[in-house]
Design a protein around this motif. Sequence first.
Motif, short mmCIF file in Angstrom:
data_model
loop_
_atom_site.label_atom_id
_atom_site.label_comp_id
_atom_site.label_asym_id
_atom_site.label_seq_id
_atom_site.Cartn_x
_atom_site.Cartn_y
_atom_site.Cartn_z
N GLY C 163 0.81 -1.21 0.00
CA GLY C 163 0.00 0.00 0.00
C GLY C 163 0.85 1.26 0.00
N TRP C 164 2.14 1.11 -0.05
CA TRP C 164 3.04 2.27 -0.05
C TRP C 164 3.92 2.20 -1.31
CZ3 TRP C 164 3.53 -2.07 2.96
CH2 TRP C 164 4.65 -2.86 2.71
N GLY C 165 4.75 3.21 -1.50
CA GLY C 165 5.71 3.18 -2.60
C GLY C 165 5.02 3.16 -3.96
N HIS C 166 5.71 2.62 -4.95
CA HIS C 166 5.25 2.69 -6.34
C HIS C 166 5.01 1.31 -6.91
CE1 HIS C 166 6.76 6.72 -5.77
NE2 HIS C 166 7.94 6.20 -5.45
N PHE C 167 4.66 0.36 -6.06
CA PHE C 167 4.65 -1.03 -6.50
C PHE C 167 3.61 -1.35 -7.57
CE2 PHE C 167 6.93 -1.19 -2.53
CZ PHE C 167 7.96 -2.08 -2.79
N THR C 168 2.62 -0.50 -7.70
CA THR C 168 1.59 -0.78 -8.70
C THR C 168 1.75 0.12 -9.93
OG1 THR C 168 0.04 0.77 -7.71
CG2 THR C 168 -0.01 -1.48 -6.88
N ASN C 169 2.83 0.86 -9.98
CA ASN C 169 3.08 1.80 -11.08
C ASN C 169 3.97 1.14 -12.12
OD1 ASN C 169 4.60 3.74 -12.59
ND2 ASN C 169 3.81 5.34 -11.21
N LYS C 170 3.40 0.85 -13.29
CA LYS C 170 4.12 0.11 -14.32
C LYS C 170 5.37 0.84 -14.79
CE LYS C 170 4.31 -3.22 -17.52
NZ LYS C 170 3.26 -3.33 -18.54
N ALA C 171 5.24 2.13 -15.01
CA ALA C 171 6.37 2.89 -15.56
C ALA C 171 7.57 2.88 -14.61
CB ALA C 171 5.94 4.33 -15.84
N MET C 172 7.31 3.00 -13.33
CA MET C 172 8.41 3.09 -12.37
C MET C 172 8.98 1.72 -12.00
SD MET C 172 7.11 6.18 -9.94
CE MET C 172 8.67 6.41 -9.10
N GLN C 173 8.10 0.73 -11.98
CA GLN C 173 8.54 -0.59 -11.50
C GLN C 173 8.87 -1.55 -12.64
OE1 GLN C 173 9.20 0.03 -8.05
NE2 GLN C 173 8.50 -2.10 -7.92
N GLY C 174 8.26 -1.32 -13.79
CA GLY C 174 8.51 -2.21 -14.92
C GLY C 174 7.68 -3.48 -14.87
N GLY C 175 6.96 -3.69 -13.78
CA GLY C 175 6.15 -4.90 -13.64
C GLY C 175 5.66 -5.03 -12.21
N GLY C 176 5.01 -6.16 -11.91
CA GLY C 176 4.42 -6.32 -10.60
C GLY C 176 5.05 -7.44 -9.79
N ALA C 177 4.24 -8.48 -9.55
CA ALA C 177 4.67 -9.55 -8.65
C ALA C 177 5.92 -10.26 -9.16
CB ALA C 177 3.54 -10.57 -8.48
N LEU C 178 6.02 -10.42 -10.45
CA LEU C 178 7.20 -11.09 -11.01
C LEU C 178 8.44 -10.23 -10.82
CD1 LEU C 178 8.64 -13.25 -12.68
CD2 LEU C 178 7.83 -12.09 -14.75
N MET C 179 8.30 -8.96 -11.11
CA MET C 179 9.44 -8.04 -11.05
C MET C 179 9.89 -7.83 -9.60
SD MET C 179 11.25 -6.41 -13.27
CE MET C 179 10.67 -5.56 -14.75
N ASP C 180 8.93 -7.82 -8.68
CA ASP C 180 9.29 -7.51 -7.29
C ASP C 180 9.59 -8.76 -6.47
OD1 ASP C 180 9.62 -5.58 -5.18
OD2 ASP C 180 7.80 -6.42 -4.30
N LEU C 181 8.79 -9.81 -6.63
CA LEU C 181 8.92 -11.00 -5.77
C LEU C 181 9.51 -12.18 -6.53
CD1 LEU C 181 5.44 -10.87 -3.97
CD2 LEU C 181 7.58 -9.78 -3.29
N GLY C 182 8.96 -12.42 -7.73
CA GLY C 182 9.38 -13.59 -8.49
C GLY C 182 10.88 -13.61 -8.73
N VAL C 183 11.47 -12.45 -8.95
CA VAL C 183 12.91 -12.42 -9.26
C VAL C 183 13.74 -13.00 -8.12
CG1 VAL C 183 12.76 -10.52 -10.89
CG2 VAL C 183 13.08 -10.02 -8.45
N HIS C 184 13.28 -12.88 -6.87
CA HIS C 184 14.05 -13.43 -5.74
C HIS C 184 14.20 -14.94 -5.87
CE1 HIS C 184 15.01 -10.26 -2.95
NE2 HIS C 184 13.79 -9.76 -2.99
N VAL C 185 13.10 -15.62 -6.11
CA VAL C 185 13.18 -17.08 -6.16
C VAL C 185 13.72 -17.55 -7.51
CG1 VAL C 185 11.50 -17.54 -4.35
CG2 VAL C 185 10.69 -17.23 -6.70
N LEU C 186 13.50 -16.76 -8.55
CA LEU C 186 14.09 -17.09 -9.84
C LEU C 186 15.62 -17.02 -9.74
CD1 LEU C 186 14.02 -17.71 -12.85
CD2 LEU C 186 13.57 -15.28 -13.28
N ASP C 187 16.12 -15.99 -9.06
CA ASP C 187 17.57 -15.89 -8.88
C ASP C 187 18.12 -17.10 -8.15
OD1 ASP C 187 20.17 -14.36 -8.80
OD2 ASP C 187 19.81 -14.68 -6.66
N LEU C 188 17.42 -17.55 -7.11
CA LEU C 188 17.90 -18.73 -6.37
C LEU C 188 17.89 -19.97 -7.26
CD1 LEU C 188 16.29 -18.40 -2.82
CD2 LEU C 188 18.60 -17.78 -3.56
N ALA C 189 16.83 -20.11 -8.05
CA ALA C 189 16.73 -21.28 -8.93
C ALA C 189 17.86 -21.27 -9.95
CB ALA C 189 15.36 -21.29 -9.62
N LEU C 190 18.11 -20.10 -10.54
CA LEU C 190 19.19 -20.00 -11.53
C LEU C 190 20.54 -20.25 -10.87
CD1 LEU C 190 17.90 -16.87 -13.49
CD2 LEU C 190 17.93 -19.25 -14.31
N PHE C 191 20.71 -19.73 -9.68
CA PHE C 191 21.96 -19.91 -8.93
C PHE C 191 22.22 -21.40 -8.70
CE2 PHE C 191 24.23 -19.14 -4.67
CZ PHE C 191 25.40 -18.72 -5.27
#
Lengths: 341, 341, 341, 341, 341, 341
Positions: C163-191
């Motif tokens: 409910g804070w920050g710019h998390f739902t703003n496409k232009a600033m974030q580039g995406g949503g759940a994938l960009m903010d959360l998914g990348v964490h576990v994707l990085d671990l999987a790739l690692f």
Amino acid sequence: MPLLKAAIIGGGNIADNNHIPALKQLADRVELVAVCGRDLGKARALADKHNIAHAFDNTGSLYDQCAPDLVVICTPNNLHHPQTMEALARNCHVFCEKPPATSAQQARDMANLAVQKGLTLAYNFQLRQTSECALLMRCRANGLLGDIYHIKAHFLRRRGIPGWGHFTNKAMQGGGALMDLGVHVLDLALFALGHPTPDQVLGNTYDLIGKAGGKGLMGDWNPNAFEVEDAAMAYLSFPNNVSIMLSASFALNTQTDKDRNLEIFGSKGGVKLFPFSLYTEVAGELADIQFPYLDETDIQLKNTIAFLDACEGKPSTVCTAEQGVILQEIVERIYHSAEKK
Amino acid sequence: MPLLKAAIIGGGNIADNNHIPALKQLADRVELVAVCGRDLGKARALADKHNIAHAFDNTGSLYDQCAPDLVVICTPNNLHHPQTMEALARNCHVFCEKPPATSAQQARDMANLAVQKGLTLAYNFQLRQTSECALLMRCRANGLLGDIYHIKAHFLRRRGIPGWGHFTNKAMQGGGALMDLGVHVLDLALFALGHPTPDQVLGNTYDLIGKAGGKGLMGDWNPNAFEVEDAAMAYLSFPNNVSIMLSASFALNTQTDKDRNLEIFGSKGGVKLFPFSLYTEVAGELADIQFPYLDETDIQLKNTIAFLDACEGKPSTVCTAEQGVILQEIVERIYHSAEKK
Amino acid sequence: MPLLKAAIIGGGNIADNNHIPALKQLADRVELVAVCGRDLGKARALADKHNIAHAFDNTGSLYDQCAPDLVVICTPNNLHHPQTMEALARNCHVFCEKPPATSAQQARDMANLAVQKGLTLAYNFQLRQTSECALLMRCRANGLLGDIYHIKAHFLRRRGIPGWGHFTNKAMQGGGALMDLGVHVLDLALFALGHPTPDQVLGNTYDLIGKAGGKGLMGDWNPNAFEVEDAAMAYLSFPNNVSIMLSASFALNTQTDKDRNLEIFGSKGGVKLFPFSLYTEVAGELADIQFPYLDETDIQLKNTIAFLDACEGKPSTVCTAEQGVILQEIVERIYHSAEKK
Amino acid sequence: MPLLKAAIIGGGNIADNNHIPALKQLADRVELVAVCGRDLGKARALADKHNIAHAFDNTGSLYDQCAPDLVVICTPNNLHHPQTMEALARNCHVFCEKPPATSAQQARDMANLAVQKGLTLAYNFQLRQTSECALLMRCRANGLLGDIYHIKAHFLRRRGIPGWGHFTNKAMQGGGALMDLGVHVLDLALFALGHPTPDQVLGNTYDLIGKAGGKGLMGDWNPNAFEVEDAAMAYLSFPNNVSIMLSASFALNTQTDKDRNLEIFGSKGGVKLFPFSLYTEVAGELADIQFPYLDETDIQLKNTIAFLDACEGKPSTVCTAEQGVILQEIVERIYHSAEKK
Amino acid sequence: MPLLKAAIIGGGNIADNNHIPALKQLADRVELVAVCGRDLGKARALADKHNIAHAFDNTGSLYDQCAPDLVVICTPNNLHHPQTMEALARNCHVFCEKPPATSAQQARDMANLAVQKGLTLAYNFQLRQTSECALLMRCRANGLLGDIYHIKAHFLRRRGIPGWGHFTNKAMQGGGALMDLGVHVLDLALFALGHPTPDQVLGNTYDLIGKAGGKGLMGDWNPNAFEVEDAAMAYLSFPNNVSIMLSASFALNTQTDKDRNLEIFGSKGGVKLFPFSLYTEVAGELADIQFPYLDETDIQLKNTIAFLDACEGKPSTVCTAEQGVILQEIVERIYHSAEKK
Amino acid sequence: MPLLKAAIIGGGNIADNNHIPALKQLADRVELVAVCGRDLGKARALADKHNIAHAFDNTGSLYDQCAPDLVVICTPNNLHHPQTMEALARNCHVFCEKPPATSAQQARDMANLAVQKGLTLAYNFQLRQTSECALLMRCRANGLLGDIYHIKAHFLRRRGIPGWGHFTNKAMQGGGALMDLGVHVLDLALFALGHPTPDQVLGNTYDLIGKAGGKGLMGDWNPNAFEVEDAAMAYLSFPNNVSIMLSASFALNTQTDKDRNLEIFGSKGGVKLFPFSLYTEVAGELADIQFPYLDETDIQLKNTIAFLDACEGKPSTVCTAEQGVILQEIVERIYHSAEKK
């Protein structure tokens, strides 16, 4: 190979529920030809129930008429010695119920005669055939435990003085909780250690609850006829700095009824036997290993197979006559230590 | 009544966290006037932190300048004896950390001098002050346990070799897991039994894990400087057919870290101490009794009060000099038994 | 070695709570000299709170006046690219918050410039520093997993649209759940897989809950300004028959909030990462291995150390610029696949 | 209405335990007249056990002598197609075991002939008849789920490669875990979605554990004769932005054996199928809804009734010939995708 | 709008911990100008602690010097009536602690004067502001409960006789467990029903444990000065066939301490309030609905806001003067019924 | 002693499953000679099933031909009175199913006639024979509870309106949940109190769910033929300040189905009956006592023995005719109170 002829001596519950069903399942190796009991009518009925041809009320007739290759002895403890000696003399292999006997000297006599006759004498400590015990031996062989140096073994009942049979009769049983229950876990502990002989044995036995009476969870018992120990505690110290703490009870003011377990402590790993847990290090971290899919096995069937294998000279995990002597000596030394208290 | 003047000897963690806070809370009975440590700067800093007037780096100056009525000794085990002897000679009551000493002879000397001087010497076994221990003694007094005949006492850590202090130094500590941990539960067991002296003692000590090294849960330890036992197992047999099984470990391949408990078995009831459970019969049925509302108590504060009470001649549950001798003798007999293995 | 001079760009929560405390604890390696934020007053206040000398509201002044050796970029995702490019141009190592950028091309540009300048560019995927991830890599290296062939990775929140920050703003974030959360576990999987590049990527993104509104568990969000995906599902297929299932959500009608985990399946063993469990065979039996004593670690501190190590050319587990490119390309391919639905 | 005459083709376990008992319970609607198996003796024994009049070892005689109205096909997968084609040609309704066939073309042929002949062809996906599936469809119909947009479906065994039958024989089964287990949960997922056809299918199949051998929980298997996949992972993307993640395994290094479940995610509510849980909002709050009193049902009986209803033109939830085609095509596309890896 | 001037009457714990912090957080609506207590020094200290300008030891001076717009009355129960009457006479709104008074007549007088003066009188039953109570009212409004016809309400402590204050003094408190604890859950029950007046009231009160003494869990109490009921049981029957079972205890031989809950039974659904569970039917099946993410709220703050809203004529869920009369009458009828036993 | 001749009147489930098997096990005391039912064929079949000689469809023939010493009445509630009166007139002891009758006057008539004839009339409240009830009475006798002053008794089903029999027929049953279920726990409560008569009775009955219909857990019921209460709530106040809260339901929106329990509160201890827990003080601490080894008993067998004992004039815990009157009067007073609502 021709079938081995087998006979059962002692027609009680353990014959009916354990030994006869196991032997019947092994009909490709053994033919069960006779049952011998004190009461001919009951022996006959048991034989009929299991489709066994002959029934006797004395072993002489049994040997004379059936000439078995092996006998299974399921009588009270005080009969193990005379009946085993007779069976060996009659050139039979012997599969004897636990404990081996009511004194170490008896066990030694029995083992000596078996050697002399070139026959197999074995004892029915069937917990050796549990998946847990097999896995323990495999872990030990794989080096997962390192050197085993201490074992805590206990078989505790809260109020489990049997209300049937002769379990509180000193002359027939030779003892109480140690003789009936403690020997099971002591056998496992000795098996895990390779059956060493202890340097020192210290123990105490008790009978306060047994003699006072009270609520029974395995039927009612008569406190006035309670002649054995309701609990036995002992410490065994072996060469090479190995030790065992042993606890057994028919009656003890403890949480559960029943609690039967071993903890085996080695330099690389420790095992709690039931359910099997291995405490060790994996990849540099402390690790708890569970084995959720261990098979439940018919341990009596497996132990009877092990006995037959031994009779045929195959490798076997059945308790040998010599192992029985070692165990019986320890039991005797515990009672001896306790007597002086 | 005038305040007792107190001094602390040994300025480590146990002084800082346990004894000084307890004494400060008892300002109506005792005035804490000095701290004495090896390093004057650290002693000064500790004194300042707690608003204590004086700091010393030698006990001679302490006694000369402050003339305390009592001292609390919080130094390594090997200093307990000389410092207690000096304090008694200087006419001080002594509240000494556990274990009493590093040999039974030391403990005996200390107790003798205290008697001779008419002073109080006591040891800080503070687990006696837990609500559980108090309830145990109340149950025993009420007859809820009947006659106590067997106790299992253990204090086991899986990988709890302390990575600080001198815990693996034989000369300074006098021993390992038994000396540091085992004595706590042994004291409780003896307390429950009224401090009898055992007829027979059998024990083993081990150091395989300590010397091999590995993952530590209380910091890292140096396996090459590991001089003490990582585990001790013992069996004590007392007059009147009473027995104790005692187990202590810094390191053992067991399930939990840490597991500290006692099971006390009596003819009428049995107790598991932590959490307190009573197994007995109620209204003719087997009953498990829980006490869900036992108070959590400040056991150090209570034990310091018990010591002050003893100094003033009041009834007290603090561990006396004589009880300390009995315990130290048992510890020595266990080590003696183990040495021969 | 002289201290590295560091500056923070972006004065929000992650600077205040994560990066600044970590850098302050590493005062033996790095000196934190400045904070740069959009609002000079807030930047000044943050600098004062942490005893940092300088505060700026533009990076130009920062570089001119402080000449830092390294910068930490904690600004919204769309600024990662321009600020990293500037920092590298100013000869600074860069420790950039995740995700690397808002497009794969940006990430590639950043990596290229870092190589060209001979500087370290790394991304703050701090979950790599958990004890669980370290143990996973150790198990893999020890061969306990055999060949890893499938990974299920998910980071699911039930109603965790911030409910804070710019998390739902496409232009600033580039995406949503994938960009903010998914990348964490994707990085671990790739690692865990050694950062291969997938042959095929298939995915879907959703926004039905985000656009409908409702109860929020991380503050309230405005459904009318919800421009990003509330959930992303994807499948990655790699050379050598390796696959990943990836699920990420800000909002999903699922049981828990939050559920972040990986399951790594290998030919010899499988791992569930949180809490770490290893499923394999031991001594010929199926075994579940738990590690109950894994350390809890300060993963930000460890990751900042890893970045500093990388700057100094030491081995490091920090996410490299090149790894960031691989990850960002996958993210872009998922979005590309989803767009066509 | 006269009774329908039914015959069973394939006399294995599934006929004996599932189909015959179900048909016998429906004696008011159907008369079971014959069993046809490869081995006449076994077919005869099965018929006798269930009081069925006729037994055959070839379908030609069956049709000639009995002229059944419907047949139930319980043979290996590769026989589903020829036997169904023959039965339809003989003017019988067909209730065929799952999966429909070993190729999509076979399933299409079978469906086409059924249409042409005006007969009912249905497949025995009996999980549709669980109370959980029925409740799911009711919740969907009531709007409690909103729009369903993603389903995770899995049927995972840890070491459940069947040690009996032909489950590892590629030619007879057409595949492994996907063909035997995955189809069950795929059918449920498609049922929940209304049987759409996916735009894109991506998948991988594995056989590392199956080919390596090891501990089996459903009997022992021969790793050298292991020709099918032990695990299959797939992603299906449908029109209207709907997606399915599908996982199936005979063997996988995962926690439980067995784990069969679906998670259905909709815009208003999500469902975990076993045990049935609904995650949604109630009265403006996030709510978890459990249904503790769902009936346990005889799903085979219900599915046989559903088939009979279909034969009689009544509404039915049995898997239709056309639904079987859609499913079989997806299975084929997954294998096709996996082959290229 | 100008700030309302507020004063606190009664400087005990509830003022210090609840009312003053709540009012301080509402500094945009109310200015807390004074504290009035029996002891001027303590009142002054409390005022200083919270930065309140004035302190008094009599209400006359308070009204004369500060002319507050509203007062919060936190004194013993027997003072609620005289102090409320005085406050209303002085033209203040009154926020009075629960229970309203020590007799129904007092509560009626207070309500009448409030009406006559056009001022707000409200009682601080703050459990109304829990998320659970709010959700209950929302479920009721949504029709999820149908018609409510029976409520079980209880507030039971096992040994929770407060060892401080005047809780066992009949004259000051007007009663015991019912007056102190029971009124909380009675208020919730009445609130859920819309505050009807019962046709019939039947009750019993007890004091056997209070007068016998024993272990206390909220301090020790003096059994010889125990003048109130330790438990009260009552049944209320309302028009339209609605009923309440009410149980309250300071001391009762029951399982837990404390157990405070309501069960509300309606024709369509039933609610257990803590934690909130809804038992109903969903999609034709019996369903249990949990709400795992209910907010924890500052119920005192919310209730103070509700009072201020009421003062300003806004809709409010605060307990009104009239609701207080209804509740106090029921309490009195219960005591009246019990007296005759 | 000659065997008592017994006959069964009413050939339904309770005869078949409870009374006949119990009587057959007591063949050393009683000979079961006849079954009498409405339908001769069914009576004959039941008699044959249990090897009973005679079957009748009218009681006149039964008495004329068999002249039993005792009868067991297992018919619908409205027949209890006429059949008991006839049996007593025919000089038979009567063991009648619960509830005694459908009105208090009937019960009184039945008791009076039994006294007049010098015969035993008893009711089959078999929960009295549970181990829990026996232990409760023993605890009460031992003084472990002190004075019992309040009992909460409930027998609640969530959706347990029986779908068979006449349970919803007012004329045949005399009532609903109270008459069928509530009487069981009311009998236990009265038994614990010594069967006092209440001064005051207040109650409500409900039928909203029963009349609305819905999901049934004990079969489906017809809401249009639902004539009895689905729930009854009542409060009983007895002399000496003793009270009972009674709750019974066939259908209620509550958590579990079924919940049958009593809480008995005494001055020294409180009991929760199922599973039996005793809340009291032990050794000065609050204690929870569990009895993990209570016997499971065949309560019907025990109650039939108790009835036979009563017939023979031995001490017995069977529910007497007089106790039945007290209970039936209370039930009637509850209905009377509820009617006026």
